[in-house]
Write an enzyme that holds these catalytic residues in place. Sequence first.
Site, PDB file in Angstrom:
ATOM      1  N   ALA A   1      33.752  50.305  63.122  1.00  0.00           N
ATOM      2  CA  ALA A   1      33.569  48.983  63.734  1.00  0.00           C
ATOM      3  C   ALA A   1      34.609  47.992  63.212  1.00  0.00           C
ATOM      4  O   ALA A   1      34.338  46.799  63.096  1.00  0.00           O
ATOM      5  CB  ALA A   1      32.149  48.481  63.466  1.00  0.00           C
ATOM      6  N   GLY A   2      35.788  48.521  62.878  1.00  0.00           N
ATOM      7  CA  GLY A   2      36.867  47.657  62.394  1.00  0.00           C
ATOM      8  C   GLY A   2      37.607  47.025  63.572  1.00  0.00           C
ATOM      9  O   GLY A   2      37.033  46.801  64.641  1.00  0.00           O
TER      10      GLY A   2
ATOM     11  N   THR B   1      40.033  48.120  65.708  1.00  0.00           N
ATOM     12  CA  THR B   1      40.111  48.844  66.982  1.00  0.00           C
ATOM     13  C   THR B   1      38.715  49.118  67.555  1.00  0.00           C
ATOM     14  O   THR B   1      38.503  48.988  68.761  1.00  0.00           O
ATOM     15  CB  THR B   1      40.865  50.191  66.842  1.00  0.00           C
ATOM     16  OG1 THR B   1      40.191  50.976  65.847  1.00  0.00           O
ATOM     17  CG2 THR B   1      42.304  49.998  66.457  1.00  0.00           C
TER      18      THR B   1
ATOM     19  N   ASP C   1      29.167  52.101  61.967  1.00  0.00           N
ATOM     20  CA  ASP C   1      30.036  52.110  60.782  1.00  0.00           C
ATOM     21  C   ASP C   1      29.219  52.612  59.597  1.00  0.00           C
ATOM     22  O   ASP C   1      28.063  53.024  59.752  1.00  0.00           O
ATOM     23  CB  ASP C   1      30.648  50.710  60.539  1.00  0.00           C
ATOM     24  CG  ASP C   1      32.026  50.774  59.879  1.00  0.00           C
ATOM     25  OD1 ASP C   1      32.106  51.221  58.710  1.00  0.00           O
ATOM     26  OD2 ASP C   1      33.013  50.361  60.507  1.00  0.00           O
TER      27      ASP C   1
ATOM     28  N   ARG D   1      47.416  52.125  58.336  1.00  0.00           N
ATOM     29  CA  ARG D   1      48.565  52.019  57.413  1.00  0.00           C
ATOM     30  C   ARG D   1      48.955  50.569  57.166  1.00  0.00           C
ATOM     31  O   ARG D   1      48.630  49.661  57.945  1.00  0.00           O
ATOM     32  CB  ARG D   1      49.753  52.813  57.928  1.00  0.00           C
ATOM     33  CG  ARG D   1      50.335  52.336  59.233  1.00  0.00           C
ATOM     34  CD  ARG D   1      51.603  53.107  59.563  1.00  0.00           C
ATOM     35  NE  ARG D   1      51.945  52.993  60.975  1.00  0.00           N
ATOM     36  CZ  ARG D   1      53.174  53.134  61.455  1.00  0.00           C
ATOM     37  NH1 ARG D   1      54.184  53.386  60.644  1.00  0.00           N
ATOM     38  NH2 ARG D   1      53.401  53.020  62.743  1.00  0.00           N
TER      39      ARG D   1
ATOM     40  N   ARG E   1      52.229  56.869  59.387  1.00  0.00           N
ATOM     41  CA  ARG E   1      50.868  57.289  59.777  1.00  0.00           C
ATOM     42  C   ARG E   1      50.468  58.550  59.002  1.00  0.00           C
ATOM     43  O   ARG E   1      49.299  58.721  58.665  1.00  0.00           O
ATOM     44  CB  ARG E   1      50.814  57.573  61.273  1.00  0.00           C
ATOM     45  CG  ARG E   1      51.083  56.365  62.166  1.00  0.00           C
ATOM     46  CD  ARG E   1      51.060  56.807  63.613  1.00  0.00           C
ATOM     47  NE  ARG E   1      51.359  55.742  64.555  1.00  0.00           N
ATOM     48  CZ  ARG E   1      52.587  55.455  65.008  1.00  0.00           C
ATOM     49  NH1 ARG E   1      53.633  56.142  64.586  1.00  0.00           N
ATOM     50  NH2 ARG E   1      52.761  54.482  65.871  1.00  0.00           N
TER      51      ARG E   1
ATOM     52  N   ASN F   1      41.930  60.305  55.958  1.00  0.00           N
ATOM     53  CA  ASN F   1      41.300  60.256  57.277  1.00  0.00           C
ATOM     54  C   ASN F   1      40.768  61.607  57.730  1.00  0.00           C
ATOM     55  O   ASN F   1      39.776  61.666  58.471  1.00  0.00           O
ATOM     56  CB  ASN F   1      42.258  59.644  58.304  1.00  0.00           C
ATOM     57  CG  ASN F   1      42.358  58.134  58.147  1.00  0.00           C
ATOM     58  OD1 ASN F   1      41.619  57.546  57.350  1.00  0.00           O
ATOM     59  ND2 ASN F   1      43.241  57.513  58.886  1.00  0.00           N
TER      60      ASN F   1
ATOM     61  N   SER G   1      41.800  57.793  65.248  1.00  0.00           N
ATOM     62  CA  SER G   1      42.200  57.717  63.835  1.00  0.00           C
ATOM     63  C   SER G   1      43.528  58.450  63.604  1.00  0.00           C
ATOM     64  O   SER G   1      43.764  59.516  64.162  1.00  0.00           O
ATOM     65  CB  SER G   1      41.115  58.353  62.957  1.00  0.00           C
ATOM     66  OG  SER G   1      39.838  57.943  63.379  1.00  0.00           O
TER      67      SER G   1
ATOM     68  N   HIS H   1      52.450  61.333  68.212  1.00  0.00           N
ATOM     69  CA  HIS H   1      52.385  59.876  68.014  1.00  0.00           C
ATOM     70  C   HIS H   1      53.109  59.532  66.713  1.00  0.00           C
ATOM     71  O   HIS H   1      52.506  59.157  65.711  1.00  0.00           O
ATOM     72  CB  HIS H   1      50.912  59.460  67.962  1.00  0.00           C
ATOM     73  CG  HIS H   1      50.691  57.982  67.940  1.00  0.00           C
ATOM     74  ND1 HIS H   1      51.260  57.110  68.839  1.00  0.00           N
ATOM     75  CD2 HIS H   1      49.927  57.216  67.104  1.00  0.00           C
ATOM     76  CE1 HIS H   1      50.868  55.880  68.559  1.00  0.00           C
ATOM     77  NE2 HIS H   1      50.065  55.921  67.509  1.00  0.00           N
TER      78      HIS H   1
HETATM   79  N1  LIG Z   1      46.075  56.622  67.866  1.00  0.00           N
HETATM   80  C1  LIG Z   1      46.466  55.378  68.008  1.00  0.00           C
HETATM   81  O1  LIG Z   1      47.190  55.054  68.946  1.00  0.00           O
HETATM   82  C2  LIG Z   1      45.989  54.332  67.057  1.00  0.00           C
HETATM   83  C3  LIG Z   1      46.121  52.976  67.366  1.00  0.00           C
HETATM   84  C4  LIG Z   1      45.613  52.025  66.485  1.00  0.00           C
HETATM   85  C5  LIG Z   1      44.973  52.437  65.317  1.00  0.00           C
HETATM   86  N2  LIG Z   1      44.879  53.758  65.053  1.00  0.00           N
HETATM   87  C6  LIG Z   1      44.195  54.245  63.849  1.00  0.00           C
HETATM   88  O2  LIG Z   1      42.800  53.980  64.020  1.00  0.00           O
HETATM   89  C7  LIG Z   1      42.189  53.867  62.732  1.00  0.00           C
HETATM   90  C8  LIG Z   1      41.356  52.588  62.683  1.00  0.00           C
HETATM   91  O3  LIG Z   1      42.171  51.454  62.773  1.00  0.00           O
HETATM   92  P1  LIG Z   1      41.504  49.998  62.616  1.00  0.00           P
HETATM   93  O4  LIG Z   1      42.587  49.021  62.807  1.00  0.00           O
HETATM   94  O5  LIG Z   1      40.296  49.909  63.442  1.00  0.00           O
HETATM   95  O6  LIG Z   1      41.081  50.042  61.080  1.00  0.00           O
HETATM   96  P2  LIG Z   1      39.953  49.159  60.373  1.00  0.00           P
HETATM   97  O7  LIG Z   1      40.150  49.330  58.902  1.00  0.00           O
HETATM   98  O8  LIG Z   1      39.914  47.798  60.935  1.00  0.00           O
HETATM   99  O9  LIG Z   1      38.581  49.891  60.797  1.00  0.00           O
HETATM  100  C9  LIG Z   1      38.253  51.186  60.401  1.00  0.00           C
HETATM  101  C10 LIG Z   1      36.756  51.226  60.252  1.00  0.00           C
HETATM  102  O10 LIG Z   1      36.356  52.575  59.996  1.00  0.00           O
HETATM  103  C11 LIG Z   1      35.220  52.492  59.161  1.00  0.00           C
HETATM  104  N3  LIG Z   1      34.918  53.769  58.531  1.00  0.00           N
HETATM  105  C12 LIG Z   1      35.527  54.347  57.468  1.00  0.00           C
HETATM  106  N4  LIG Z   1      34.911  55.511  57.165  1.00  0.00           N
HETATM  107  C13 LIG Z   1      33.905  55.660  58.066  1.00  0.00           C
HETATM  108  C14 LIG Z   1      32.922  56.649  58.263  1.00  0.00           C
HETATM  109  N5  LIG Z   1      32.846  57.733  57.497  1.00  0.00           N
HETATM  110  N6  LIG Z   1      32.025  56.475  59.257  1.00  0.00           N
HETATM  111  C15 LIG Z   1      32.084  55.388  60.064  1.00  0.00           C
HETATM  112  N7  LIG Z   1      33.008  54.422  59.916  1.00  0.00           N
HETATM  113  C16 LIG Z   1      33.906  54.557  58.925  1.00  0.00           C
HETATM  114  C17 LIG Z   1      35.585  51.405  58.161  1.00  0.00           C
HETATM  115  O11 LIG Z   1      34.443  50.940  57.448  1.00  0.00           O
HETATM  116  C18 LIG Z   1      36.224  50.377  59.079  1.00  0.00           C
HETATM  117  O12 LIG Z   1      35.279  49.436  59.541  1.00  0.00           O
HETATM  118  C19 LIG Z   1      43.337  53.920  61.738  1.00  0.00           C
HETATM  119  O13 LIG Z   1      43.457  55.234  61.234  1.00  0.00           O
HETATM  120  C20 LIG Z   1      44.552  53.563  62.565  1.00  0.00           C
HETATM  121  O14 LIG Z   1      45.738  54.068  62.033  1.00  0.00           O
HETATM  122  C21 LIG Z   1      45.373  54.709  65.893  1.00  0.00           C
HETATM  123  O1  LIG Z   2      51.148  52.248  64.026  1.00  0.00           O
HETATM  124  C1  LIG Z   2      50.024  52.451  63.576  1.00  0.00           C
HETATM  125  O2  LIG Z   2      49.838  52.772  62.394  1.00  0.00           O
HETATM  126  C2  LIG Z   2      48.817  52.265  64.453  1.00  0.00           C
HETATM  127  C3  LIG Z   2      48.935  52.919  65.786  1.00  0.00           C
HETATM  128  O3  LIG Z   2      49.207  54.294  65.674  1.00  0.00           O
HETATM  129  C4  LIG Z   2      49.932  52.254  66.671  1.00  0.00           C
HETATM  130  O4  LIG Z   2      50.814  52.926  67.208  1.00  0.00           O
HETATM  131  O5  LIG Z   2      49.814  51.027  66.857  1.00  0.00           O
END
Ligand SMILES: NC(=O)c1ccc[n+]([C@@H]2O[C@H](COP(=O)([O-])OP(=O)(O)OC[C@H]3O[C@@H](n4cnc5c(N)ncnc54)[C@H](O)[C@@H]3O)[C@@H](O)[C@H]2O)c1
Ligand SMILES: O=C(O)C[C@H](O)C(=O)O
Length: 313
Positions: free
Chosen positions: A13-14, A16, A36, A87, A93, A100, A124, A180
């Site tokens: 619930a962060g 994204t 979360d 990150r 990443r 993760n 993630s 990615h």
């Molecule tokens: N694939 C993509 O295109 C893409 C794009 C953006 C972000 N991401 C990735 O998505 C992930 C989340 O990004 P964000 O900005 O939301 O981060 P964030 O830190 O804002 O939120 C992550 C949330 O995950 C929760 N969490 C951690 N462990 C957990 C568990 N075991 N069970 C349930 N919840 C848990 C945390 O408490 C936190 O609230 C990161 O790894 C980021 O790199 C990927």
């Molecule tokens: O760049 C990151 O670490 C987050 C995500 O994968 C993105 O492309 O925005």
Amino acid sequence: MAIKRNKITVVGAGFTGATTALMLAQKELGNVVLLDIPQLENPTKGKALDMLQASPVQKFDAQITGTSSYDDAADSDIVIITAGIARKPGMSRDDLVNTNAGIVRSVCENVKRVAPESIVIILSNPVDAMTYVAYQALGFPKNRVIGQSGVLDTARYCTFIAQELNVSVEDVRGFVLGGHGDDMVPLVRYSSVGGIPIDSLIPAERIADIVQRTRTGGGEIVSLLGNGSAYYAPAASLVQMTEAILKDKKRIIPVIAFLEGEYGYDNLFMGVPALLGADGIEKVFELELTAEEKAALDKSADSVKAVTAIIGS
Ligand SMILES: NC(=O)c1ccc[n+]([C@@H]2O[C@H](COP(=O)([O-])OP(=O)(O)OC[C@H]3O[C@@H](n4cnc5c(N)ncnc54)[C@H](O)[C@@H]3O)[C@@H](O)[C@H]2O)c1
Ligand SMILES: O=C(O)C[C@H](O)C(=O)O
């Protein structure tokens, strides 16, 4: 009697996860469960309640529930996994892989228990490898385990093309293949604006700049934010994928799919164009690539293989 709607669980619930939950509800794609860790149960409930209270203003009908209990995710149609760390400037990443992988594995063990028929979308990072981790932990068929990268990377690419030409984003078509990471492959030959190939509209050196900016698009935002990574466009990308599945739209969009021989790769999750519908990934499209495009894709695949090997494929 309760209104019958699709059920979508968003784990994490962060930035994204919360943004995705709100966008899903705003589009009335279903009831949303935002989940979360137990230590963050109250803030998660608070975010969900706050979103719900936007519904009379914005006129959307969807329940939004905050929780730390997987019982609330039971029988979800779709589960979106955003749990994990993001990150910071200076990191790649791939630096997130070990932390993760543990989180995604434990989340998937719960998802498998409470929502065994769901379609799971992973966000993630490093997302190609995390989709592999999820596939192993879930034991679901490959069509029901999908990673998100190509919609976002393509959106960045199309944004930059529209900016370059000062035209509507609506008329820009293109897509990005591969992992990615910074060696992803924006396919210039398949990119057009209003049906006109971009290489007849934009000089080659400017196209090269756009390709490079797309490849490092995530890092650009990480540097600007200072503490965290992108979330508005990633959330919009997850919503587009969810909508394609729940409405059985049969959209052709790039997603991270399990490859068993396609493009010459085996036992690998990586971004390819696919048909998304009610069964998840219903087909992977294999495009004819030039030698140069295939070499670029091989480089990207090598990077994905290297990070996937860390968690043991
Ligand atoms: N694939 C993509 O295109 C893409 C794009 C953006 C972000 N991401 C990735 O998505 C992930 C989340 O990004 P964000 O900005 O939301 O981060 P964030 O830190 O804002 O939120 C992550 C949330 O995950 C929760 N969490 C951690 N462990 C957990 C568990 N075991 N069970 C349930 N919840 C848990 C945390 O408490 C936190 O609230 C990161 O790894 C980021 O790199 C990927
Ligand atoms: O760049 C990151 O670490 C987050 C995500 O994968 C993105 O492309 O925005």
